[in-house]
Design an enzyme around this catalytic site. Structure first.
Site, short mmCIF file in Angstrom:
data_model
loop_
_atom_site.label_atom_id
_atom_site.label_comp_id
_atom_site.label_asym_id
_atom_site.label_seq_id
_atom_site.Cartn_x
_atom_site.Cartn_y
_atom_site.Cartn_z
CE LYS A 255 40.70 43.00 33.36
NZ LYS A 255 40.59 42.87 35.19
CB SER B 262 37.30 41.97 35.70
OG SER B 262 38.58 42.15 36.09
CB SER C 239 39.91 39.52 38.23
OG SER C 239 38.63 40.01 38.65
#
Length: 545
Positions: A131, A207, A231
């Site tokens: 990420k 996210s 997330s």
């Protein structure tokens, strides 16, 4: 590693207030990474033709490593195939931000080491996605914000360093919600909008949507995400993945751009429970740069894969947390899948207590459940970047317009928070998790309720609604169960696929356990996975021939 006492690409044109920086890369341009201030292309070293017929769609860590060791394939060929998949399919989902320009060089080094008889690590030649809020010294880290478009951290985040030391290859960074603000969808001002690989007109949640969609589509074998409220588990649920949020204190957040350091967790998201456990073995543990990990220093299991038993549900006592199965909010098909999952759990040997009564909403009303410490935590993170930090105060973006429309409200809510004063010293103190009376009371009450029912774990749907249409990601947001228990209590939770609604929209079963019971979670999730085999790849991303 640089020491942090707290919190733990591309070069894009700056944008005016209110707009979103659109990613306009062609596919060849995606095969780029950053080193220093310049772009370095690796596209000329990558092709859809490799020297092997080894298939990577839905492959596992064990399968990749076995195929390399028996000569069926090479590490270089495995990495090439994943890069080829990104080149072929990335335009569909927009999951990738930048590629690692040295991925193939690293693969060649691992092939040479194996040929020389050198020891290989537990993640030997595992292509991984990371990420965009994890620091990487060789690729930009934007946290979803155009304000960090040129941010090349001085070193790797703790987890990135650990997976690399274990032999993994970070092939790419992945898109995310701007500053991790949105649990709804993964839209950044640095790289725009990620789509759900199972339904391109749907959100992947936020996210960590880029990691989720990328792993689901086979751009990497497994990936890393972060979870402040939802997330890891939300996107994993929406993409038929396994995702774990660990106990606060068991894993380090060092080098992860923070949203709220007293709630942030980082960890693996993968297609199988075994793969997630294998990566968890590597990334869990004490880190002097993350003070929270002192509490879990003696609580890490030696080998989480030792808990993987095909009949792992036999004899388990599970409570259905009906407070998180609101019949008015739950989609009918998700409710049907959940009830079917309960039947499966019983058939696989678990004793199910239904209902397990506990007043979640009352606990969430306690004082101190959440404090707005984003500005302070970002101040600590930006300091850790050294003299090259692009700013000292994240709220500077409000002055120059480097944000997307939806992020503005969240940024402005932090304007009244002190910049450089720890939240525990504010006029209205917000203590860290271990000293937070409200959160500790919530944890204690829930554990006592589980003790009274003699439960091993509690279960509920990871998300009560189907993934929202991508053009109505905010308006149709509903059913996000992941925020309501684990983040406040600090308890660990894992989501595992429980089937599909309306033919192709994934849904997840969430299992919640007592602090430091990650081994139990892996055992229960593995038993359910092996007994149901719900995971299937999304349509539209076939093997590259």
């Amino acid at each position: 590693m640089r020491r942090r006492s707290n919190a733990a690409g591309t070069t894009g044109a700056r944008r005016g207030a209110g707009g979103v920086h659109r990613k306009r890369h062609s596919i060849p341009a995606l095969l780029l990474g950053t080193l220093g201030a310049g772009w370095v292309s690796c596209s000329t070293e990558t092709s859809t033709e490799t020297s092997t017929d080894f298939e990577v769609v839905e492959t596992t860590i064990t399968e990749v490593q076995a195929a390399i060791r028996d000569g069926t394939t090479t590490c270089r060929a495995v990495v090439e195939r994943h890069l080829a998949r990104i080149a072929a399919y990335e335009d569909l989902i927009n999951a990738i931000t930048v590629l690692n320009p040295r991925a193939l060089e690293r693969a060649d080094a691992l092939d040479a080491a194996l040929a020389a008889g050198e020891a290989t690590g537990p993640l030997f030649c595992v292509p991984m996605l990371v990420k965009d809020n994890f620091d990487t010294h060789d690729m930009v880290t934007t946290g979803g914000s155009i304000a960090l478009a040129d941010n090349l951290p001085p070193d790797d985040a703790f987890m990135v360093r650990k997976i690399r030391e274990a032999g993994a290859i970070v092939v790419a960074k992945t898109n995310m919600a701007e500053w991790a603000f949105s649990p709804r969808q993964s839209v950044s001002s640095s790289f725009d909008t990620t789509r759900n690989a199972y339904a391109l007109d749907r959100v992947p949640a936020g996210s960590s949507g880029g990691t989720a969609s990328g792993v689901a589509a086979g751009f990497g074998v497994i990936g890393l995400g972060s979870d402040t409220g939802n997330s890891i588990r939300g996107p994993s649920s929406h993409l038929a993945l396994v995702g774990i949020r660990s106990t606060i204190g068991l894993t380090s957040r060092d080098g992860v751009i923070p949203l709220s350091f007293d709630r942030d967790i980082a960890g693996p998201m993968g297609r199988t429970v075994e793969d997630v456990a294998r990566v968890f073995d590597v990334v869990a543990g004490y880190d002097a740069s993350d003070p929270y990990t002192e509490a879990g220093r003696e609580r890490v299991e030696e080998d989480y894969t030792a808990f993987l038993e095909a009949d792992g549900l036999r004899g388990a006592r599970l409570g259905v947390l009906r407070a998180l199965v609101d019949p008015e909010e739950t989609d009918d098909e998700i409710l049907a899948l959940f009830e079917a999952a309960i039947d499966d759990l019983r058939q696989l040997g678990a004793e199910v207590v239904d209902p397990f009564e506990f007043d979640v909403e009352a606990e969430l009303q306690r004082e101190g459940m959440f404090c707005r410490r984003f500005r302070y935590d970002m101040w600590v993170y930006l300091q850790s970047l050294g003299p090259g930090a692009p700013m000292t105060d994240v709220l500077e973006v409000l002055e120059d317009g480097r944000y997307s429309d939806y992020a503005q409200a969240s940024l402005r809510r932090n304007q009244g928070a002190p910049l450089d004063v720890h939240p525990s010293s504010w006029d209205d103190p917000c203590p860290d998790y271990p000293e937070n009376e409200g959160r500790q009371a919530y944890l204690g009450n829930l554990v006592r309720a589980m003790d009274l029912e003699r439960l091993d774990a509690a279960i509920y749907p990871s998300w009560l609604c189907v993934p929202a249409p991508i053009d109505r990601g905010d308006e149709d947001y509903c059913g996000d169960n992941s925020q309501r228990v684990a983040p406040a209590t600090g308890m660990p939770a894992i989501t595992v696929p429980m089937g599909y609604t309306y033919g192709a929209l994934p849904a997840g079963l969430q299992i919640l356990a007592r602090p430091y019971d990650e081994g139990l979670l892996f055992r229960l999730a593995y038993g359910f996975e092996q007994g149901t085999r719900h995971r299937r790849p999304p349509d539209g991303f076939p093997e590259i021939r």
